[in-house]
Design a protein around this motif. Structure first.
Motif, PDB file in Angstrom:
ATOM      1  N   ARG A 171      -4.626  19.204   9.670  1.00 15.50           N
ATOM      2  CA  ARG A 171      -3.987  20.523   9.593  1.00 15.50           C
ATOM      3  C   ARG A 171      -2.859  20.535   8.560  1.00 15.50           C
ATOM      4  NH1 ARG A 171      -7.780  23.760  11.708  1.00 15.50           N
ATOM      5  NH2 ARG A 171      -6.250  25.419  11.704  1.00 15.50           N
ATOM      6  N   ARG A 172      -2.112  19.438   8.483  1.00 11.92           N
ATOM      7  CA  ARG A 172      -1.058  19.336   7.456  1.00 11.92           C
ATOM      8  C   ARG A 172      -1.688  19.385   6.064  1.00 11.92           C
ATOM      9  NH1 ARG A 172       3.709  20.332   7.223  1.00 11.92           N
ATOM     10  NH2 ARG A 172       4.636  18.364   6.567  1.00 11.92           N
ATOM     11  N   ALA A 173      -2.822  18.707   5.889  1.00  8.88           N
ATOM     12  CA  ALA A 173      -3.508  18.694   4.593  1.00  8.88           C
ATOM     13  C   ALA A 173      -3.996  20.092   4.216  1.00  8.88           C
ATOM     14  CB  ALA A 173      -4.682  17.712   4.620  1.00  8.88           C
ATOM     15  N   ARG A 174      -4.227  20.921   5.220  1.00 11.95           N
ATOM     16  CA  ARG A 174      -4.643  22.309   4.976  1.00 11.95           C
ATOM     17  C   ARG A 174      -3.462  23.206   4.627  1.00 11.95           C
ATOM     18  NH1 ARG A 174      -9.453  24.196   8.658  1.00 11.95           N
ATOM     19  NH2 ARG A 174      -8.488  26.159   8.126  1.00 11.95           N
ATOM     20  N   VAL A 208       1.184  10.149  -3.540  1.00  8.99           N
ATOM     21  CA  VAL A 208       0.360  10.355  -2.348  1.00  8.99           C
ATOM     22  C   VAL A 208       1.263  10.392  -1.111  1.00  8.99           C
ATOM     23  CG1 VAL A 208      -1.450   9.321  -0.911  1.00  8.99           C
ATOM     24  CG2 VAL A 208      -1.617   9.206  -3.408  1.00  8.99           C
ATOM     25  N   ARG A 209       1.031  11.366  -0.279  1.00 10.04           N
ATOM     26  CA  ARG A 209       1.785  11.464   0.971  1.00 10.04           C
ATOM     27  C   ARG A 209       1.306  10.374   1.925  1.00 10.04           C
ATOM     28  NH1 ARG A 209       4.887  15.496   2.046  1.00 10.04           N
ATOM     29  NH2 ARG A 209       4.396  15.554   4.242  1.00 10.04           N
ATOM     30  N   VAL A 210       2.237   9.847   2.730  1.00  9.40           N
ATOM     31  CA  VAL A 210       1.927   8.727   3.618  1.00  9.40           C
ATOM     32  C   VAL A 210       2.350   9.071   5.043  1.00  9.40           C
ATOM     33  CG1 VAL A 210       2.380   6.282   4.102  1.00  9.40           C
ATOM     34  CG2 VAL A 210       2.255   7.083   1.723  1.00  9.40           C
ATOM     35  N   ALA A 252       0.832  -1.206   0.000  1.00  6.32           N
ATOM     36  CA  ALA A 252       0.000   0.000   0.000  1.00  6.32           C
ATOM     37  C   ALA A 252       0.867   1.258   0.000  1.00  6.32           C
ATOM     38  CB  ALA A 252      -0.940  -0.002   1.207  1.00  6.32           C
ATOM     39  N   ILE A 253       1.935   1.248   0.778  1.00  7.25           N
ATOM     40  CA  ILE A 253       2.846   2.401   0.802  1.00  7.25           C
ATOM     41  C   ILE A 253       3.498   2.570  -0.561  1.00  7.25           C
ATOM     42  CG2 ILE A 253       5.013   3.294   1.758  1.00  7.25           C
ATOM     43  CD1 ILE A 253       4.144   2.033   4.451  1.00  7.25           C
ATOM     44  N   ALA A 254       3.963   1.490  -1.160  1.00  6.01           N
ATOM     45  CA  ALA A 254       4.597   1.558  -2.478  1.00  6.01           C
ATOM     46  C   ALA A 254       3.617   2.107  -3.513  1.00  6.01           C
ATOM     47  CB  ALA A 254       5.111   0.182  -2.890  1.00  6.01           C
ATOM     48  N   MET A 255       2.369   1.651  -3.469  1.00  3.86           N
ATOM     49  CA  MET A 255       1.358   2.117  -4.411  1.00  3.86           C
ATOM     50  C   MET A 255       1.092   3.613  -4.211  1.00  3.86           C
ATOM     51  SD  MET A 255      -2.554   0.738  -4.964  1.00  3.86           S
ATOM     52  CE  MET A 255      -1.962  -0.942  -4.984  1.00  3.86           C
TER      53      MET A 255
END
Length: 178
Positions: free
Chosen positions: A128-131, A21-23, A12-15
């Motif tokens: 908040r990071r996503a903002r 996409v940030r993980v 999932a992380i690799a995908m």
């Protein structure tokens, strides 16, 4: 071929990484499910592959073999973690963007139950990071959110609203749950 949860998480992380996409990663260490050696290997492999590493103090102490929070954060960066936010419960958190480390003090509240406080912290921090907020602003919001979440019983009912957290941060007084 036997596929286990560890393999699934790695895939999932690799995908996610392949698609930009940030993980984030909270190891949520449960030693009743596997040995410390196996857990440490998985945490070491995973923390270097994510954008935000959100461990708790006790679990990072077990995985790193260290006791000092500042040293643990430095160790996590040495293992490849980019951003480290070390949750320290009633002692707040240590947040590091890889360039600087800031201690975010806890807020005093009338705590009744800490069930779900770590998950509340993670959700508030990541929202908040996503903002677009930086690591340190996000961590302060998360510490306040987690503190407020301890004022009730259970993991869901006491979750604070955005307005409640904003009021708390503005006044320094925990508002009465509405």
């Amino acid at each position: 071929m036997s596929i286990n949860a560890r393999d699934t998480v790695a895939a999932a992380i690799a995908m996610a990484r392949a698609h930009g996409v940030r993980v984030s990663y909270d190891p949520n260490l449960r030693l009743s499910l596997w040995s410390l050696d196996a857990a440490k290997a998985a945490v070491l492999q995973t923390m270097a592959r994510v954008d935000e590493f959100l461990p708790g103090l006790e679990e990072l102490a077990k995985v790193s073999g260290l006791e000092d929070p500042q040293t643990m954060v430095a160790w996590a960066h040495q293992q490849g973690a980019k951003v480290v936010v070390l949750k320290m419960g009633i002692n707040g958190c240590l947040a590091s963007d890889g360039q600087q480390v800031q201690k975010i003090d806890a807020f005093k509240v009338n705590a009744l139950d800490a069930t779900g406080a770590g998950d509340c912290f993670n959700g508030a921090y990541l929202a908040r990071r996503a903002r677009g907020e930086d690591v340190f602003q996000s961590a302060r919001w998360a510490v306040a959110s987690a503190a407020l979440s301890t004022q009730g019983y259970g993991a869901v009912a006491p979750l604070p609203t955005q307005a409640r957290v904003a009021e708390f941060l503005a006044t320094g007084v925990a508002p009465i749950r509405r």
